[in-house]
Design an enzyme around this catalytic site. Structure first.
Site, PDB file in Angstrom:
ATOM      1  N   CYS A  40      48.334  16.052 -29.671  1.00  0.00           N
ATOM      2  CA  CYS A  40      47.759  15.327 -30.925  1.00  0.00           C
ATOM      3  C   CYS A  40      48.257  13.938 -31.022  1.00  0.00           C
ATOM      4  O   CYS A  40      49.325  13.669 -30.732  1.00  0.00           O
ATOM      5  CB  CYS A  40      47.604  16.160 -31.996  1.00  0.00           C
ATOM      6  SG  CYS A  40      46.610  15.110 -33.479  1.00  0.00           S
ATOM      7  N   ASP A  42      48.804  12.363 -33.569  1.00  0.00           N
ATOM      8  CA  ASP A  42      49.640  12.519 -34.870  1.00  0.00           C
ATOM      9  C   ASP A  42      51.019  11.848 -34.698  1.00  0.00           C
ATOM     10  O   ASP A  42      51.459  12.344 -33.834  1.00  0.00           O
ATOM     11  CB  ASP A  42      49.603  13.783 -35.355  1.00  0.00           C
ATOM     12  CG  ASP A  42      50.150  13.784 -36.935  1.00  0.00           C
ATOM     13  OD1 ASP A  42      51.232  13.241 -37.008  1.00  0.00           O
ATOM     14  OD2 ASP A  42      49.492  14.536 -37.589  1.00  0.00           O
ATOM     15  N   ARG A  44      53.526  12.280 -36.140  1.00  0.00           N
ATOM     16  CA  ARG A  44      54.527  13.386 -36.302  1.00  0.00           C
ATOM     17  C   ARG A  44      55.056  14.002 -35.227  1.00  0.00           C
ATOM     18  O   ARG A  44      55.817  14.804 -35.369  1.00  0.00           O
ATOM     19  CB  ARG A  44      54.372  13.860 -37.501  1.00  0.00           C
ATOM     20  CG  ARG A  44      54.043  13.021 -38.824  1.00  0.00           C
ATOM     21  CD  ARG A  44      53.652  13.649 -40.235  1.00  0.00           C
ATOM     22  NE  ARG A  44      52.140  14.012 -39.618  1.00  0.00           N
ATOM     23  CZ  ARG A  44      51.341  14.722 -40.633  1.00  0.00           C
ATOM     24  NH1 ARG A  44      51.593  15.145 -41.838  1.00  0.00           N
ATOM     25  NH2 ARG A  44      50.229  14.994 -40.258  1.00  0.00           N
ATOM     26  N   HIS A  96      49.132  21.404 -33.428  1.00  0.00           N
ATOM     27  CA  HIS A  96      49.965  21.632 -34.601  1.00  0.00           C
ATOM     28  C   HIS A  96      49.659  21.750 -35.899  1.00  0.00           C
ATOM     29  O   HIS A  96      48.387  21.662 -36.040  1.00  0.00           O
ATOM     30  CB  HIS A  96      51.083  20.275 -34.733  1.00  0.00           C
ATOM     31  CG  HIS A  96      50.105  19.100 -35.083  1.00  0.00           C
ATOM     32  ND1 HIS A  96      49.992  18.684 -36.562  1.00  0.00           N
ATOM     33  CD2 HIS A  96      48.974  18.310 -34.591  1.00  0.00           C
ATOM     34  CE1 HIS A  96      49.328  17.652 -36.734  1.00  0.00           C
ATOM     35  NE2 HIS A  96      48.737  17.537 -35.610  1.00  0.00           N
ATOM     36  N   CYS A  99      46.992  19.919 -38.888  1.00  0.00           N
ATOM     37  CA  CYS A  99      46.525  18.877 -38.236  1.00  0.00           C
ATOM     38  C   CYS A  99      45.270  18.403 -39.101  1.00  0.00           C
ATOM     39  O   CYS A  99      44.171  19.019 -39.314  1.00  0.00           O
ATOM     40  CB  CYS A  99      45.946  19.378 -36.783  1.00  0.00           C
ATOM     41  SG  CYS A  99      45.163  18.053 -35.636  1.00  0.00           S
TER      42      CYS A  99
HETATM   43 CO    CO Z   1      46.948  16.588 -35.554  1.00  0.00          CO
END
Ligand code: CO
Length: 210
Positions: A40, A42, A44, A96, A99
């Site tokens: 992803c 993302d 993080r 994750h 999400c």
């Molecule tokens: Co995500």
């Protein structure tokens, strides 16, 4: 802000070179990663950081909610390069918990609130996964638990889709050892979990018997 970023980069480069003289020259000459990561976007969940891998050790493709679309030229060209040219042996589809893409795919917006635009198109496979697992998800009372389960199922689906690409089927046909694994990362504990959905070879020809 940008100045700070460049300053940090200079600091990192100098420190890395001091630790291991010739480090960058060696990397510049060759990349031979063992892993291809589909994860992803993302911020993080950076592939190198959470997997503890150094530059040169993992080839990376990331998109919103780590969706494997079978016709995504961006993903497919990265996958093809990773398998055919770099010869990676391990492909990791990593989702994750928590999400935002999964949340966007499954939330019902209040009437009158704008939709997510293009993301609603991008996230269509996740809505389909959620519908397909409606019975299992219906037994879960907590929305966060439901979304986390959808994130897991999205990884399993992604592993299957990668395995079905002609890129992998060709690689296996010529005897290349390449495996596809499904992992999920916990934002709350920083741990990767194996979803035990590894695919090591073709599932079959797909030929339909009359
Ligand atoms: Co995500």
């Amino acid at each position: 802000m940008l100045e700070e970023l460049l300053r940090r980069n200079r600091h990192w480069s100098a420190r890395r070179n001091a630790e291991q003289p010739g480090y960058f020259e060696g990397l510049a000459a060759l990349q031979a990663p063992e892993f291809f990561w589909i994860g992803c976007s993302d911020s993080r969940v950076p592939a190198n950081v959470v997997s503890g891998l150094a530059p040169g050790e993992v080839f990376v493709h990331r998109n919103v909610a780590n969706v494997v679309h079978s016709s995504d030229m961006n993903l497919l060209s990265s996958l093809e390069f990773a398998v055919d040219t770099l010869g990676v042996r391990q492909i990791i589809v990593c989702g994750h918990y928590g999400c935002g893409g999964v949340r966007a795919a499954t939330e019902t917006l209040p009437q009158g609130q704008a939709d997510h635009g293009l993301a609603d198109h991008w996230l269509e496979p996740i809505r389909r996964i959620a519908r397909g697992a409606a019975e299992e998800l219906g037994r879960m009372n907590d929305p966060e638990t439901r979304r986390d389960r959808i994130a897991e199922l999205n990884v399993v689906e992604g592993v299957g889709r990668v395995a079905e690409t002609p890129i992998l089927r060709r690689a296996w046909a010529r005897g290349q050892d390449v495996r596809i694994h499904g992992l999920i990362y916990g934002l709350k504990d920083g741990l990767l979990r194996n979803l035990d959905c590894t695919v090591e070879g073709p599932a079959g020809t797909g030929e339909v018997q009359a």
